[in-house]
Every structure is written in structure tokens, then in C-alpha cells.
Design an enzyme around this catalytic site. Structure first.
Site, PDB file in Angstrom:
ATOM      1  N   ASP A 134      12.387  -9.317   2.004  1.00  0.00           N
ATOM      2  CA  ASP A 134      11.257  -7.817   1.539  1.00  0.00           C
ATOM      3  C   ASP A 134       9.772  -8.472   0.456  1.00  0.00           C
ATOM      4  O   ASP A 134       9.986  -7.275  -0.115  1.00  0.00           O
ATOM      5  CB  ASP A 134      11.088  -6.267   1.912  1.00  0.00           C
ATOM      6  N   HIS A 177      15.445   3.416   0.547  1.00  0.00           N
ATOM      7  CA  HIS A 177      16.629   2.417   1.272  1.00  0.00           C
ATOM      8  C   HIS A 177      17.599   1.668   0.541  1.00  0.00           C
ATOM      9  O   HIS A 177      16.842   0.739  -0.775  1.00  0.00           O
ATOM     10  CB  HIS A 177      16.441   1.345   2.602  1.00  0.00           C
ATOM     11  N   GLN A 245      17.491  -4.033   5.727  1.00  0.00           N
ATOM     12  CA  GLN A 245      17.283  -2.571   3.986  1.00  0.00           C
ATOM     13  C   GLN A 245      18.179  -1.200   5.138  1.00  0.00           C
ATOM     14  O   GLN A 245      17.161  -0.947   5.736  1.00  0.00           O
ATOM     15  CB  GLN A 245      15.783  -2.184   4.435  1.00  0.00           C
ATOM     16  N   ARG A 275       6.677   3.378  -9.422  1.00  0.00           N
ATOM     17  CA  ARG A 275       5.911   3.582  -7.882  1.00  0.00           C
ATOM     18  C   ARG A 275       7.154   3.683  -7.038  1.00  0.00           C
ATOM     19  O   ARG A 275       7.998   2.994  -6.769  1.00  0.00           O
ATOM     20  CB  ARG A 275       5.528   2.095  -7.518  1.00  0.00           C
ATOM     21  N   ASP A 277       8.436   3.545  -3.991  1.00  0.00           N
ATOM     22  CA  ASP A 277       8.051   3.376  -3.192  1.00  0.00           C
ATOM     23  C   ASP A 277       8.368   4.064  -1.584  1.00  0.00           C
ATOM     24  O   ASP A 277       9.364   4.015  -1.234  1.00  0.00           O
ATOM     25  CB  ASP A 277       8.960   1.827  -2.908  1.00  0.00           C
ATOM     26  N   GLU A 319       4.062   5.917  -4.072  1.00  0.00           N
ATOM     27  CA  GLU A 319       3.227   4.583  -2.537  1.00  0.00           C
ATOM     28  C   GLU A 319       3.282   5.426  -0.437  1.00  0.00           C
ATOM     29  O   GLU A 319       4.289   5.399  -0.665  1.00  0.00           O
ATOM     30  CB  GLU A 319       4.404   3.578  -2.962  1.00  0.00           C
ATOM     31  N   HIS A 388       0.385  -6.514  -2.722  1.00  0.00           N
ATOM     32  CA  HIS A 388       0.553  -7.654  -2.149  1.00  0.00           C
ATOM     33  C   HIS A 388       0.745  -7.382  -0.997  1.00  0.00           C
ATOM     34  O   HIS A 388       1.405  -8.607  -0.676  1.00  0.00           O
ATOM     35  CB  HIS A 388       2.181  -6.971  -2.898  1.00  0.00           C
ATOM     36  N   ASP A 389       0.220  -6.045  -0.427  1.00  0.00           N
ATOM     37  CA  ASP A 389       0.344  -5.551   0.997  1.00  0.00           C
ATOM     38  C   ASP A 389      -0.244  -5.739   2.341  1.00  0.00           C
ATOM     39  O   ASP A 389      -1.156  -6.350   1.448  1.00  0.00           O
ATOM     40  CB  ASP A 389       0.914  -4.273   1.034  1.00  0.00           C
ATOM     41  N   ARG A 513       1.857 -12.074   4.479  1.00  0.00           N
ATOM     42  CA  ARG A 513       1.294 -11.079   3.416  1.00  0.00           C
ATOM     43  C   ARG A 513       1.981 -12.374   2.623  1.00  0.00           C
ATOM     44  O   ARG A 513       1.240 -12.340   1.646  1.00  0.00           O
ATOM     45  CB  ARG A 513       2.331 -10.525   3.263  1.00  0.00           C
TER      46      ARG A 513
END
Length: 643
Positions: A134, A177, A245, A275, A277, A319, A388-389, A513
Site C-alpha cells: 500500500d 493499522h 493491514q 500526518r 493517517d 488525514e 499521492h492518492d 495510483r
């Protein structure tokens, strides 16, 4: 009251006190709030000993904080809200895609300085599983640098250099996670009951099936469902993102204590902004979608209040790519107002800008932005057009209805427009994680390719190339002028196109992505001064706007932004007001034809003198034409208030 403001006041009034004494002041100042937050999640009658353990842990964690960072913490506290400065301009990058490794990045710091970048968001650097992981968000460690990027010493040298250059560093804390290779997961698989309780594990499908009635699928194409059967422990484990995850079980307070230690270990590496996540997913509850629950906000605030005691110079970014009315909540509400995250992604602005590009209209953008409650004055946004997403379509159905559009049909139009389903569209994006059951999908692609540059070059269409360059500059000019920290994805400053090399990588080919995670093209950068190319035009336009932003204090985020409406639905106008009656009026044309606005509007706001206005970007004065201001296709104007 905002606790950071109290700490600033205390540190200013207690000159001459030791670092330990200032720590004790912060500890006592936050103690009551921490107690209330902790026991609202973990009832006191059961978890009083765990709370006492937390208090001791805070003292121990402070001892681990490097001395130079403790000193920097006090400097930051006295400065106050440093993250709202007009001087901050950021970029986001994968280190190995930028320049091979940490040492390679270190060598290129001068490139950031030339462009004006002083805030770096580095994508995950810590150890992760081999193969599919990921993009690094499946973590095997929270503070150990993966050897593919270099050594801990390499990273320490980099962070020291960043501090010397007064540059800020943001890293991710994957708070929701771990990977299935994380030590806790390995112990759980080996049968350790303690660590099985660190995750959501079940011996049969009864409870998982109850959850599944309401849980949405994050990656429906590659990871359908939210549970994975793990034969090593003969149990089902919650895996909302990918099967490798494992979601952490924060209903167990020991998980919070352990993750707090991981958080402090991370900031002790020299991280200024953390950040958080996927923090919207932190708390799970049957009968809900287990996103944005009140307990997730309490938990985030608890992390913040504890970090504020140990390392007050480091701050948190939320995020949370959620609906506009939910995003604002991550700054904190009620007794948590201003006490949750200092910074949040302005995902709504991002999605709405892409909507306006596709529709050539700004009505939905303005409707949505004007209904979002004003954020706390101690907080700020990260404004971006790409990351990036993927690009999600988190638009408000109510406003889409008011436009006279069907929300489902409109989202389909946007997916078709950006994902090469319409022959006339200039965009060359890819469809990501389309769910045929719901019609939901997301968009991937570099900014330049989504805005038409790739197609323009392929077809040798000079008009399309010119328009795409104007769009790239306009969107970046908006995020540079909007209230908050502008964040530019590395490569967008040189109009990098889609990178299709991921299709040849077995570990990446199913995750498109990667198409918008290109390698930095240093050959193009070497020729920027020598050639008149789209890349050159974009780079020097952004460099100019960044420098202008840093010169003018009215770009600092003081909740000093005001949206203005005209009768022209293709035009976006907003104002940034300064303290000394100065300011800037940002005017953008989202149409591919010239548009006009009444000059009396500018005159009334004080941006017109002798029927002319001054554009900060071009440093030129422009006269009105018969009392009207004419805006070229995709033109951006920063009109300076006239003396």
C-alpha cells in the site's frame, strides 16, 4: 480554551525555568482534559490503573526527547501558530521516486530552496513488507528507516540539515493499522492472546458479519470485504484497507499507550508535523460505518494532549478525506475546540476545484465553501490539487441537487470526463476502485495529464497545450493564495505527465495510483533555463507566485478569507484581507473563453484606481475595457489593493 495558547502563555511568563519545570507546567495544565478524555473512552471503574500507567509513561517519554528538540519545542511555543505563516510552502514526495534515497534527497535541498519550498512531506520511510504494501502504509515499524532508503544516521543528518535551513518535515503516522508482519501481529498469529486483543479478531463470522452490514468497502476491486481469515491463528481479523493491514483495536487502552510511545519515537526523529493517517477509522462500532465516530475524535484529541506535554513543538495533521461538514470537526468541537488536530487536509477544496475544471462553472464550489463553518483560529488547512492518492468525489449531494443535477449522474459525468470515457475531454486519467454496486469510483492521474497536457502533446494541439498550462498555473495559484499551507506534489511544479511504468511491476500493476507517483525528471529540470517548454512555463510561474506569497503577510492564515459572488458562474473570486487595510483579490476564470466582470465590483472593494488595477503576479497595471474587466481563458489574477 486552546491548550497550546495556554502553553505559550506559560512559557512566556516563566522565563528562566528549566525544561523539566516547563514540562511539569504543561503536564498539570493538560491533566484534567487528558483525564476526561481517557475516562470517556475507558471507564474509570475498570481502567484507573491504566490511567495511572499513562501518567507515568508521559514522564518517561519526556526523558527520551532529545535535548535540542526540547529547546526547539520552547521556541515554537513562544512563536505560536507557526504553521499559519505565509512563509510556509510545501511539497509531497516519495524519496525513492524523487532522487533514489535519503542521501539523494539531501543533495537536492537546494532545488527546494530555489523553488521556495520549505516544508517537506516525505511518504513512508519505515520498514514495510516486501512486495505489495500500500505504498508504504503497511508498516512493520514506526521509527526504523527501511534500508532501501538508507540508514538512521542518513535520516538524522537530513533532519539536522532541514532544521539548519529552517525547513519543516512531515511524516506519516499510520495510526489505524499495522502490517501483518508487525511484531504484535506476529505474536497474535503465534497464539498470544494479549496481542490478539490488540486487533479485532474473532473465532467465527458472527460479529464480522454484523459489522459488514454497515461497513463500506475501501478497495472493493482488490480487497472486497473488511475481514480476512488468518489460518495461523484460526481467526478472522478486521482489515478495512487490505488483507495485510490489520486494524488496531483502540477499545483496548493498552493499544493507545503503546501507540503513544510509537508516536513520540517518531517525532523524536526530528518530525515537525505528524500526518495522522486514516484517523476517521480509529473507532469501530457495530451498526455504524465506523468512520468519523465521536470516539475517534476523542482518541485523536487524547493523542494531541499527550503529545503537547512531551513534544509541544510537533503538531498533528488530520488525514480525513470525508464530507466537508465532517472535515471541520477534526479541528475539535466543544471542549476539544482547537485541541484536536492543528492542521487538516482541505479535501473539499481539492475535489471542488476538479469539479469546476470539468464543468467550467464555480457555483458548486462557492455553495460548498460558503456553508463550511469557520475553522478555529488556532488551526489551518493543507491546500492541494493533487497528492499521492486518488481523487475522491466527496461532494455534497444537497448542493448538486440545487444545481439541478442528479448526484449519481453528475459523479458518473466526472468519472467519465477524467477517465477517458468522453472523446471530447482533454483529461487522461484512470478509474480507480470503481464499485459497480454503488457506482462510486475515484480518479487517478498526474495534474498535468488530468488537465490536458498529455493529450495536447500527443495530438500536437498548441491550443490544448496552452490551455492546460494555464489550468495548472491557475489551480496552483488558488492553493497558494487560499488560507492555509499550500502543498505541491513533486513533479507537478514541472508539469510531469502520467507514469505508466507501474503496469510492468507485479507489485504495483493492480494499483493505478502509481500513475500519479512519477519519478522526478532531473533532465527536464536541468534544461529549465534553456528551453521555452510547458514545463518551464509552469516552474517559473509557480516560483514567482511562491516568492510573492512569502512577501505578503495577508497570505498568512488568520481566517482572513472572504468569498465574493458575481453574476458570472465561470468566475471564482476570493479576497485575502490584511491587518493594514491591504489585501489581494484572487480572480480565476474556469472557462475556455474570455469572460468579463463589472469593474464597479473591483472599485467598490478598493482594488481599482483610475480605472486600472495592479496584478501582483505580472507586476503590471491593467486598464478596464469600457468599465469591464476582461479575464482570459483559465487566467489567474492576484489584484493588489490600490493605495
Amino acid at each position: 480554551m486552546n491548550q497550546a495558547a495556554l502553553h505559550k502563555l506559560l512559557s512566556s511568563k516563566k522565563e528562566g525555568q528549566s525544561l523539566n519545570e516547563l514540562f511539569e507546567l504543561r503536564f498539570s495544565t493538560n491533566l484534567t482534559l487528558i483525564k476526561d478524555l481517557f475516562f470517556s473512552l475507558y471507564p474509570e471503574e475498570h481502567y484507573r490503573p491504566t490511567f495511572e500507567k499513562l501518567l507515568k509513561q508521559l514522564h518517561e517519554l519526556f526523558k527520551t526527547r532529545p535535548e535540542n528538540l526540547k529547546q526547539l519545542d520552547i521556541v515554537r511555543l513562544k512563536k505560536g501558530n507557526w504553521y499559519q505563516s505565509e512563509k510556509l510552502v510545501g511539497t509531497q514526495l516519495y524519496v525513492d521516486h524523487f532522487n533514489k534515497d535519503i542521501k539523494g534527497l539531501h543533495k537536492k535541498l537546494s532545488y527546494f530552496e530555489e523553488l521556495g519550498i520549505n516544508f517537506l512531506h516525505l511518504m513512508p520511510l519505515t520498514t514495510r513488507p516486501e512486495g505489495e504494501n500500500d505504498g508504504g502504509y503497511a508498516v512493520n515499524s514506526y521509527d526504523q528507516i527501511d534500508k532501501k532508503y538508507g540508514t538512521q544516521k542518513d535520516f538524522e543528518k537530513l533532519t539536522a540539515a532541514l532544521r539548519d535551513k529552517e525547513m519543516y518535515l512531515m511524516l506519516d503516522f499510520v495510526v489505524n493499522h499495522t502490517s501483518n508482519e508487525y511484531p504484535w501481529a506476529k505474536k497474535a498469529m503465534a497464539g498470544n492472546k494479549k496481542y490478539q486483543e490488540y486487533y479485532y479478531t474473532y473465532t467465527d463470522r458472527e460479529v464480522p458479519d454484523e459489522f459488514e452490514h454497515n461497513l463500506p468497502e475501501i478497495f472493493p476491486e482488490t480487497a472486497p470485504g473488511n475481514y480476512t481469515f488468518v489460518p495461523e491463528m484460526n481467526k478472522w481479523v478486521m482489515t478495512c484497507f487490505n488483507n495485510y493491514q490489520w486494524d488496531l483495536n483502540y477499545t483496548n487502552p493498552e493499544v493507545f499507550l503503546e501507540m503513544l510511545t510509537n508516536l513520540v519515537n517518531l517525532v523524536n526523529l526530528g518530525v515537525d508535523v505528524v500526518r495522522f493517517d486514516a484517523l476517521a477509522f480509529l473507532w469501530k462500532k457495530k451498526g455504524t460505518i465506523s468512520q468519523n465516530l465521536p470516539e475517534a475524535h476523542v482518541l485523536t484529541s487524547l493523542f494531541r494532549m499527550c503529545l503537547q506535554i512531551v513534544a509541544p513543538g510537533s503538531i498533528l495533521l488530520a488525514e480525513a478525506i470525508v464530507a466537508p461538514t465532517d472535515i471541520i470537526k477534526y479541528f475539535g468541537e466543544g471542549n476539544k475546540t482547537g485541541n484536536e488536530c492543528e492542521v487538516a487536509y482541505n479535501a473539499s477544496l481539492m475535489a471542488l476545484l476538479w469539479n469546476s475544471i470539468a464543468t467550467k462553472e464555480t457555483v458548486l464550489l462557492q455553495k460548498s465553501l460558503t456553508t463550511i463553518p469557520q475553522k478555529p483560529k488556532y488551526c489551518t488547512w493543507i491546500n492541494y490539487i493533487r497528492c499521492h492518492d486518488d481523487i475522491g468525489l466527496g461532494l455534497d449531494d444537497r448542493f448538486i441537487h440545487e444545481m439541478g443535477w442528479n448526484p449519481q449522474d453528475h459523479r458518473k459525468f466526472l468519472l467519465d470526463y477524467y477517465c477517458q470515457k468522453l472523446d471530447w475531454s482533454p483529461a487522461k486519467g484512470l478509474l480507480f476502485m470503481y464499485n459497480p454496486k454503488t457506482g462510486d469510483g475515484r480518479i487517478t492521474g498526474s495534474a498535468a495529464s488530468l488537465l490536458g497536457l498529455e493529450k495536447g502533446i500527443e495530438e500536437n494541439d498548441t491550443t490544448l497545450i496552452r490551455e492546460s498550462v494555464a489550468k495548472i498555473i491557475m489551480l496552483h495559484g488558488i492553493i497558494l493564495a487560499f488560507g492555509g499551507i499550500p502543498l505541491i506534489y513533486a513533479g507537478d511544479e514541472i508539469a510531469t505527465l502520467n507514469d505508466y511504468s507501474f503496469l510492468k511491476d507485479k507489485d504495483r500493476k493492480d494499483d493505478n495510483r502509481w500513475v500519479n507517483r512519477p519519478y522526478q525528471n532531473w533532465n527536464i529540470i536541468a534544461d529549465l533555463d534553456k528551453k521555452d517548454t510547458p514545463q518551464t512555463k509552469v516552474f517559473f510561474a509557480l516560483k514567482n507566485m511562491i516568492a510573492l506569497r512569502k512577501k505578503h503577510p495577508f497570505f498568512a492564515d488568520e481566517n482572513n478569507i472572504e468569498l465574493h459572488r458575481t453574476n458570472n458562474n465561470h468566475i471564482l473570486i476570493f479576497e485575502r484581507k490584511g491587518e493594514k487595510k491591504d489585501g489581494v483579490l484572487v480572480i480565476c476564470n474556469f472557462n475556455n473563453t474570455r469572460e468579463v466582470i463589472d469593474g464597479g465590483f473591483l472599485e467598490k472593494l478598493g482594488y481599482l484606481k483610475n480605472k486600472e488595477f495592479k496584478d501582483l503576479i505580472t507586476a503590471k497595471k491593467t486598464k478596464l475595457n469600457s468599465g469591464f474587466l476582461e479575464i482570459k481563458p483559465y487566467q489567474l489574477v492576484w489584484a493588489r489593493k490600490m493605495d
